[in-house]
Scaffold this active site. Sequence first.
Site, PDB file in Angstrom:
ATOM      1  N   CYS A 197      38.865  16.178  76.207  1.00 54.37           N
ATOM      2  CA  CYS A 197      38.407  17.140  76.880  1.00 54.37           C
ATOM      3  C   CYS A 197      36.798  17.358  77.687  1.00 54.37           C
ATOM      4  O   CYS A 197      36.739  16.102  78.199  1.00 54.37           O
ATOM      5  CB  CYS A 197      37.797  17.884  75.559  1.00 54.37           C
ATOM      6  SG  CYS A 197      38.805  18.578  74.399  1.00 54.37           S
TER       7      CYS A 197
ATOM      8  N   TRP B 110      41.487  19.526  75.353  1.00 52.08           N
ATOM      9  CA  TRP B 110      43.164  18.833  74.802  1.00 52.08           C
ATOM     10  C   TRP B 110      43.427  19.194  73.686  1.00 52.08           C
ATOM     11  O   TRP B 110      42.375  18.684  72.881  1.00 52.08           O
ATOM     12  CB  TRP B 110      42.817  17.749  75.749  1.00 52.08           C
ATOM     13  CG  TRP B 110      44.617  16.537  75.069  1.00 52.08           C
ATOM     14  CD1 TRP B 110      45.504  16.414  76.147  1.00 52.08           C
ATOM     15  CD2 TRP B 110      44.898  16.015  74.436  1.00 52.08           C
ATOM     16  NE1 TRP B 110      46.328  15.888  76.090  1.00 52.08           N
ATOM     17  CE2 TRP B 110      46.494  15.929  74.659  1.00 52.08           C
ATOM     18  CE3 TRP B 110      44.774  15.751  72.327  1.00 52.08           C
ATOM     19  CZ2 TRP B 110      47.275  15.070  73.697  1.00 52.08           C
ATOM     20  CZ3 TRP B 110      45.298  15.620  71.999  1.00 52.08           C
ATOM     21  CH2 TRP B 110      46.624  14.799  72.393  1.00 52.08           C
TER      22      TRP B 110
ATOM     23  N   GLY C 179      35.754  15.828  71.098  1.00 47.52           N
ATOM     24  CA  GLY C 179      36.068  15.048  70.284  1.00 47.52           C
ATOM     25  C   GLY C 179      36.365  15.401  68.899  1.00 47.52           C
ATOM     26  O   GLY C 179      37.255  16.481  69.265  1.00 47.52           O
TER      27      GLY C 179
ATOM     28  N   LYS D 188      55.554   4.867  83.760  1.00 44.15           N
ATOM     29  CA  LYS D 188      55.385   5.804  84.108  1.00 44.15           C
ATOM     30  C   LYS D 188      56.440   7.067  84.495  1.00 44.15           C
ATOM     31  O   LYS D 188      56.307   8.105  84.346  1.00 44.15           O
ATOM     32  CB  LYS D 188      55.615   5.168  85.121  1.00 44.15           C
ATOM     33  CG  LYS D 188      54.166   3.954  85.921  1.00 44.15           C
ATOM     34  CD  LYS D 188      52.491   4.835  86.018  1.00 44.15           C
ATOM     35  CE  LYS D 188      51.895   5.053  85.137  1.00 44.15           C
ATOM     36  NZ  LYS D 188      51.615   4.060  84.202  1.00 44.15           N
TER      37      LYS D 188
ATOM     38  N   GLU E 245      55.841   9.416  81.444  1.00 41.24           N
ATOM     39  CA  GLU E 245      55.097  10.497  81.631  1.00 41.24           C
ATOM     40  C   GLU E 245      54.964  11.427  82.295  1.00 41.24           C
ATOM     41  O   GLU E 245      54.530  12.549  82.160  1.00 41.24           O
ATOM     42  CB  GLU E 245      53.401   9.490  81.987  1.00 41.24           C
ATOM     43  CG  GLU E 245      53.707   8.297  80.825  1.00 41.24           C
ATOM     44  CD  GLU E 245      51.913   7.538  81.743  1.00 41.24           C
ATOM     45  OE1 GLU E 245      50.768   8.333  81.577  1.00 41.24           O
ATOM     46  OE2 GLU E 245      51.629   6.827  82.427  1.00 41.24           O
TER      47      GLU E 245
ATOM     48  N   HIS F  70      71.126  -6.165  71.053  1.00 46.46           N
ATOM     49  CA  HIS F  70      70.356  -5.830  69.702  1.00 46.46           C
ATOM     50  C   HIS F  70      70.778  -4.817  69.311  1.00 46.46           C
ATOM     51  O   HIS F  70      69.830  -4.341  68.536  1.00 46.46           O
ATOM     52  CB  HIS F  70      69.755  -7.256  69.819  1.00 46.46           C
ATOM     53  CG  HIS F  70      69.613  -8.374  69.775  1.00 46.46           C
ATOM     54  ND1 HIS F  70      70.759  -9.294  68.996  1.00 46.46           N
ATOM     55  CD2 HIS F  70      68.983  -8.887  70.825  1.00 46.46           C
ATOM     56  CE1 HIS F  70      70.502 -10.804  69.755  1.00 46.46           C
ATOM     57  NE2 HIS F  70      69.641 -10.157  71.141  1.00 46.46           N
TER      58      HIS F  70
ATOM     59  N   LYS G  83      43.538  12.323  80.704  1.00 44.00           N
ATOM     60  CA  LYS G  83      43.662  10.738  81.050  1.00 44.00           C
ATOM     61  C   LYS G  83      42.995  10.361  80.257  1.00 44.00           C
ATOM     62  O   LYS G  83      42.716   8.684  80.665  1.00 44.00           O
ATOM     63  CB  LYS G  83      42.721  11.010  82.647  1.00 44.00           C
ATOM     64  CG  LYS G  83      42.479   9.467  83.542  1.00 44.00           C
ATOM     65  CD  LYS G  83      43.341   9.211  84.251  1.00 44.00           C
ATOM     66  CE  LYS G  83      43.621   7.985  84.863  1.00 44.00           C
ATOM     67  NZ  LYS G  83      44.506   7.470  85.544  1.00 44.00           N
TER      68      LYS G  83
HETATM   69  C1  AGP Z   1      48.371   5.674  81.880  1.00 44.46           C
HETATM   70  O1  AGP Z   1      49.446   6.201  82.118  1.00 44.46           O
HETATM   71  C2  AGP Z   1      48.187   6.293  81.065  1.00 44.46           C
HETATM   72  N1  AGP Z   1      47.196   7.551  81.368  1.00 44.46           N
HETATM   73  C3  AGP Z   1      47.657   6.287  79.177  1.00 44.46           C
HETATM   74  O2  AGP Z   1      49.049   5.345  78.701  1.00 44.46           O
HETATM   75  C4  AGP Z   1      46.871   4.857  79.333  1.00 44.46           C
HETATM   76  O3  AGP Z   1      46.962   3.919  80.613  1.00 44.46           O
HETATM   77  C5  AGP Z   1      45.981   4.554  78.132  1.00 44.46           C
HETATM   78  O4  AGP Z   1      45.811   6.146  77.574  1.00 44.46           O
HETATM   79  C6  AGP Z   1      44.870   3.994  77.873  1.00 44.46           C
HETATM   80  O5  AGP Z   1      43.793   4.238  79.211  1.00 44.46           O
HETATM   81  P1  AGP Z   1      42.617   3.378  79.350  1.00 44.46           P
HETATM   82  O6  AGP Z   1      43.202   2.581  80.124  1.00 44.46           O
HETATM   83  O7  AGP Z   1      41.577   4.199  80.530  1.00 44.46           O
HETATM   84  O8  AGP Z   1      42.217   2.388  78.453  1.00 44.46           O
END
Ligand code: AGP
Length: 612
Positions: free
Chosen positions: A2, A78, A105, A489, A492, A508, A607
């Site tokens: 969040c 979130w 958290g 990508k 997502e 496989h 993010k």
């Molecule tokens: C990637 O597009 C995602 N947002 C996600 O997989 C991200 O790479 C992952 O959460 C790791 O984040 P960080 O690089 O900030 O640790």
Amino acid sequence: MCGIIGYFGKRNAAEILVDGLRRMEYRGYDSAGIACLNDGRIGLVKNAGKIKGLRERVDASEQAELLHATLGLGHTRWATHGAPNEINAHPHLDASGHFVMAHNGIIENYKSIKEGLAKHGIKCVSETDSEALVQLIAYCYNGNLEKAVSEALKKVKGTYGIVVMTDHEPGKLVAARCGSPIVIGIGNNETVVASDASAIIPHTRDALYLEDYDMAVITADGVQMFDLQHAPVSRDVTEMDWDSDAAEKGDYAHFMLKEIFEQPDAIRNAIRGRLDFDMGTSILSGLDFSPRDAAQIGRVLVVGCGTSMNAGMVGEYAIEEMAGIPAEVEQAAEFRYRNPIVTPHDLVVAISQSGETADTLAAVREAKHKGAVVAGLCNVVGSTIARETGRGVYLHAGPEIGVASTKAFTCQVAVMLMMALKLGRGRRMTRHEGEKISRWIERLPELIEKVLAQDETIKAVAQKYADHENAFFIGRGYLYPVALEGALKLKEISYIHAEGYHAAELKHGPIALLSENTPVVALLNNIPGKEKSIGNAEECKARKAPVIAVVSEGDEAAAEGFNDMIVVPDCPPCIAPIPTVVALQLLSYHIAAARGCEIDQPRNLAKSVTVE
Ligand code: AGP
């Protein structure tokens, strides 16, 4: 996960809080709210959905507290516990209505806390874990807010970044952290508290970062820092190097597209001053390795999650190829719990764009505990992983706002290549070989520009496949992690069920899923394994799957017989992942755009994953 924010100053708090939440919306965007304190009363507005909806409510509100307050706090969510709705949205009031808090958290023992409070007639109204904490703070209150906060925090298990205020002490904000990031912006007669720098930058560049178990008391006199036993602690004020415009979309339709097109400059920043053509090596001073230290490294373990883990896989190939050092990539959550065998001769590289991902942070702590040499590879300056590893490399890619990581990935790969080069030159790689690779790394921006110049071509291919619900990406060698990243990508941002596979793996099992409805993106770049990959693409075509062939410039023949072709610059295997992934980023972006998806804020994502 969040985004939380607090403000104490002379300006309109509601305005600053809502703008700050907008800038942190990529951290979580399923509900939001603000609370302001004015004239000894708390005003509260919450909204299920995006910040835009919250702003409309705040603008429509006649609550005097909101209109005139210069003290307040806010939250963009979130959801972890309780559906995204207005009751579960933060900030949470306690039962008396005198205390209000925003939390980032997870309070793991919230159920027992709620049961304990219920015995004292204190009832929680939401399904959230967080509300238990504000109720507990109110229960512990005895005239001093920070004392109540520390007493309550000693009773909770889990992670938190919080801001709290009470109308019993109208000139005070209290913030605290354990596991979730908190940065405090020291402004001119004002203080801004937030989960990350993006909400602070418009107001000041002077920031201090809370460590775990730190508590900050913010009043008109400034910021005082304590630990939970109320012993004073001091943290250095550091200057943040981003400007607020960098966190704006400009003329682009989405942050993701802007960040894809920023990659030539982002890579230039990531390699600036780090290539030594004379010695044919790289200069990564942040790693702080003497050649003797580097010679002691017996194995490299790369830990990360999602896109960062995929970048680590390219690094694994490069380190083994260039330095002949065994390298492994570990999913951070698995590394932290599986009791890995780690020795003092291991270099553990933690890759994280945000520098806050909970599982990667825990993997860092586990590796340090086991005596490994630990280094971070982060983009966010001052982030927890960067501070806790104490050595490492910043990407200098600039703020990455789009939830789907793009420029961070290419910069992570560029840095991993430079790390492999440095380790390789410390072993059997010749100065000449090193210089050749350095020159290719230096050409990366130009190679990416060549791919970006094909945006319209790639868009046309994308639009042909936007209606499919499944897709495969296949590749070998250095391009196997790129197949994984391409699929990630597309998943997502378009919600198409895309899977990345090693091209040889299809037979496989996965090949059973192929049909005319499952397009396959085949990475057929002119590198070792190409012929085999072409064979695998032929097997897909034989099952009526449409094949989009990604081939090297001058080797267009490799795409013969397949449905569509995307051409990327011809380059050595270790360099190929970067221009190739840019083509896949554009492909995914245009497919998602054609499907009308929320590209910058895909459903269910955030993010920075700061909870387990
Ligand atoms: C990637 O597009 C995602 N947002 C996600 O997989 C991200 O790479 C992952 O959460 C790791 O984040 P960080 O690089 O900030 O640790």
